[in-house]
Each structure stands twice: as C-alpha cells, then as structure tokens.
Enzyme design. Structure first.
Site, PDB file in Angstrom:
ATOM      1  CD  GLU A 100      -3.295   0.713   0.460  1.00 53.10           C
ATOM      2  OE1 GLU A 100      -2.568   1.580  -0.332  1.00 53.10           O
ATOM      3  OE2 GLU A 100      -4.434   0.834   0.965  1.00 53.10           O
ATOM      4  CG  ASP A 101      -0.976   4.708  -1.585  1.00 54.20           C
ATOM      5  OD1 ASP A 101      -1.513   4.159  -0.608  1.00 54.20           O
ATOM      6  OD2 ASP A 101      -1.627   5.507  -2.429  1.00 54.20           O
ATOM      7  CG  ASP A 104      -5.849   9.314   5.975  1.00 53.73           C
ATOM      8  OD1 ASP A 104      -5.780   9.575   7.272  1.00 53.73           O
ATOM      9  OD2 ASP A 104      -6.484   9.726   5.569  1.00 53.73           O
ATOM     10  CE  LYS A 132      -1.994  11.441   5.686  1.00 56.20           C
ATOM     11  NZ  LYS A 132      -2.957  11.820   5.109  1.00 56.20           N
ATOM     12  CG  PHE A 153      -3.529  15.391   0.994  1.00 57.97           C
ATOM     13  CD1 PHE A 153      -4.585  14.328   1.216  1.00 57.97           C
ATOM     14  CD2 PHE A 153      -2.998  15.811   0.007  1.00 57.97           C
ATOM     15  CE1 PHE A 153      -4.704  13.351   0.207  1.00 57.97           C
ATOM     16  CE2 PHE A 153      -3.513  14.965  -1.308  1.00 57.97           C
ATOM     17  CZ  PHE A 153      -4.337  13.925  -0.982  1.00 57.97           C
ATOM     18  CB  VAL A 154       1.932  13.481   1.963  1.00 56.63           C
ATOM     19  CG1 VAL A 154       2.512  14.119   3.106  1.00 56.63           C
ATOM     20  CG2 VAL A 154       1.563  11.986   2.115  1.00 56.63           C
ATOM     21  NE  ARG A 166      -2.412   8.177  -9.420  1.00 59.87           N
ATOM     22  CZ  ARG A 166      -2.980   7.982  -8.337  1.00 59.87           C
ATOM     23  NH1 ARG A 166      -2.605   7.463  -7.136  1.00 59.87           N
ATOM     24  NH2 ARG A 166      -4.716   7.905  -8.188  1.00 59.87           N
TER      25      ARG A 166
HETATM   26  P1  IMP Z   1      -7.580   4.966   4.250  1.00 58.43           P
HETATM   27  O1  IMP Z   1      -8.398   4.089   3.619  1.00 58.43           O
HETATM   28  O2  IMP Z   1      -7.944   6.154   4.862  1.00 58.43           O
HETATM   29  O3  IMP Z   1      -6.373   4.378   5.095  1.00 58.43           O
HETATM   30  O4  IMP Z   1      -6.801   5.694   2.906  1.00 58.43           O
HETATM   31  C1  IMP Z   1      -5.936   5.153   2.223  1.00 58.43           C
HETATM   32  C2  IMP Z   1      -6.138   5.765   0.804  1.00 58.43           C
HETATM   33  O5  IMP Z   1      -6.269   7.086   0.407  1.00 58.43           O
HETATM   34  C3  IMP Z   1      -4.416   5.532   0.132  1.00 58.43           C
HETATM   35  O6  IMP Z   1      -4.254   4.402  -0.460  1.00 58.43           O
HETATM   36  C4  IMP Z   1      -4.477   6.791  -0.932  1.00 58.43           C
HETATM   37  O7  IMP Z   1      -5.006   6.548  -1.870  1.00 58.43           O
HETATM   38  C5  IMP Z   1      -5.541   7.854  -0.092  1.00 58.43           C
HETATM   39  N1  IMP Z   1      -4.729   8.710   0.946  1.00 58.43           N
HETATM   40  C6  IMP Z   1      -4.515   8.846   2.170  1.00 58.43           C
HETATM   41  N2  IMP Z   1      -4.104   9.654   2.719  1.00 58.43           N
HETATM   42  C7  IMP Z   1      -3.633  10.168   1.661  1.00 58.43           C
HETATM   43  C8  IMP Z   1      -2.602  11.257   1.486  1.00 58.43           C
HETATM   44  O8  IMP Z   1      -1.849  12.196   2.364  1.00 58.43           O
HETATM   45  N3  IMP Z   1      -2.255  11.817   0.012  1.00 58.43           N
HETATM   46  C9  IMP Z   1      -2.829  11.279  -0.833  1.00 58.43           C
HETATM   47  N4  IMP Z   1      -3.483  10.217  -0.948  1.00 58.43           N
HETATM   48  C10 IMP Z   1      -3.963   9.849   0.318  1.00 58.43           C
HETATM   49 MG    MG Z   2      -5.583   8.483  -4.021  1.00 55.73          MG
END
Ligand code: IMP
Ligand code: MG
Length: 180
Positions: A100-101, A104, A132, A153-154, A166
């Site tokens: 995963e990237d 959050d 995070k 936000f990054v 990207r």
């Molecule tokens: P989560 O489901 O809230 O954990 O969000 C995960 C997904 O939200 C990641 O795979 C990203 O695509 C996007 N995301 C969350 N935080 C960021 C950020 O700071 N920058 C860009 N994309 C984010």
């Molecule tokens: Mg995204």
C-alpha cells in the site's frame, strides 16, 4: 510547467526513499527465506513503490494488482470502499504481501485484507510505504512500514491529489493554494 512549483516542502527525498526501499526489500527477502512471494499492489498509488520494492527483493516475486476507491478526488476519506478491479491471480495457499502507498484511516486496508483473507492465502502481510499512525479503528499495524508521517496530506511517489503528482520522485506537501 513544472509540478515541483506546486510543492511547499519536501518531506522525504529521493535518496531517503531509495535507501528505505532497499532496506525493506532485504528484510522481506530474509523473512520469507527465499520462498516465492506474491506482491499485491493497490492501484494506482502503490505502483512506484511496488516497482522499486520488487526490485529490492532478491527472491522469486510475482505481482498482481487490485484497484479500490475510497477517496474520489477529495482530500478526505469518504468512508466507503469500492472494488474497481480485482486480482488476476488465485491467492489460495500463497504467501501474499499486500503493498500500500499510505495508511490513513485504515479503511481501505482493512477492507482489502478481509477480502484476501477469505481467499485462504498461506500467509498475508502488509507493507505500507507511509503510515499516518492514527489510532486506526481496526488496530491495523503494517508488518513493514517505510516511514511514519504526520496527519497531513502528502503527494508524490504514487500519491496523488486529483490524480496528479503521482510522478513526483519524492514525497512532499502541496502549497495550500493548490487545493483552492
Ligand atoms: P484510508 O482508507 O483512509 O487508509 O486511505 C487510504 C488511501 O487514501 C490511500 O491508498 C490513498 O490513495 C489515499 N490517501 C490517504 N492519505 C493520503 C494522502 O496524504 N495523500 C494522498 N492520498 C492519500
Ligand atoms: Mg488516491
């Protein structure tokens, strides 16, 4: 038009990314003892990381991809997950490492993990480039983490804002006026 002009500051530079990915790859190769590994990337954000990580793992590696949507084009989680593309490969009895990237809220990850777990892999671990480190609702902790980051936000190295940035080779924070 340089996209770098939109960046307020660099959080993690190219060299730091490179060094960390090499370390992660070596540790992963060691942990799996040379067993074949299926890297599952979550499109599209994990692509640059997965491509570099795969090359840092000196063991038999296959790659497969899944696309889910949790964000739309906003900078805040919408609280739901949708599958846009499922895996091509069969996961049963295989050692799977989900790449995963960023984690959050952990919503995307927990959804994908539940889905993969139902398919009975031999093992299932998580490697996230960024964490995070919120108190994740489901107490998710990646088995491998690149870097902890603050709750801001990054973009870059796979991470987008409205599908852009990207392709930045580093991780950075956008200038506030870009969101307006
Ligand atoms: P989560 O489901 O809230 O954990 O969000 C995960 C997904 O939200 C990641 O795979 C990203 O695509 C996007 N995301 C969350 N935080 C960021 C950020 O700071 N920058 C860009 N994309 C984010
Ligand atoms: Mg995204």
């Amino acid at each position: 038009m340089s996209i770098r002009n939109d960046i307020e500051r660099v959080l993690i530079n190219e060299q730091q990314l490179h060094d960390r990915v090499i370390t992660l790859g070596e540790r992963i190769a060691q942990d799996y003892g040379g067993r074949p590994l299926l890297l599952v990337g979550v499109l599209k954000g994990a692509v640059p990381f997965l491509a570099d990580l795969a090359r840092a793992i000196d063991a038999p590696v296959e790659m497969d991809f899944m696309a889910v949507s949790s964000y739309g084009n906003s900078t805040h989680s919408q609280g739901y997950v949708r599958i846009l593309k499922d895996l091509d490969d069969i996961v049963i009895d295989r050692d799977v490492l989900l790449v995963e990237d960023i984690i959050d809220t952990g919503l995307t990850l927990s959804y994908v993990l539940d889905l993969l777990r139902q398919r009975a892999p031999a093992s299932l671990r998580v490697c996230a480039l960024l964490d995070k480190q919120k108190v994740h609702a489901k107490h998710l902790h990646p088995d491998y983490t690149g870097f902890p980051v603050e709750d801001e936000f990054v973009v870059g190295y796979g991470l987008d804002y409205a599908q852009r940035y990207r392709n930045l080779p580093f991780i950075g924070v956008l200038k506030p006026e870009i969101y307006r």
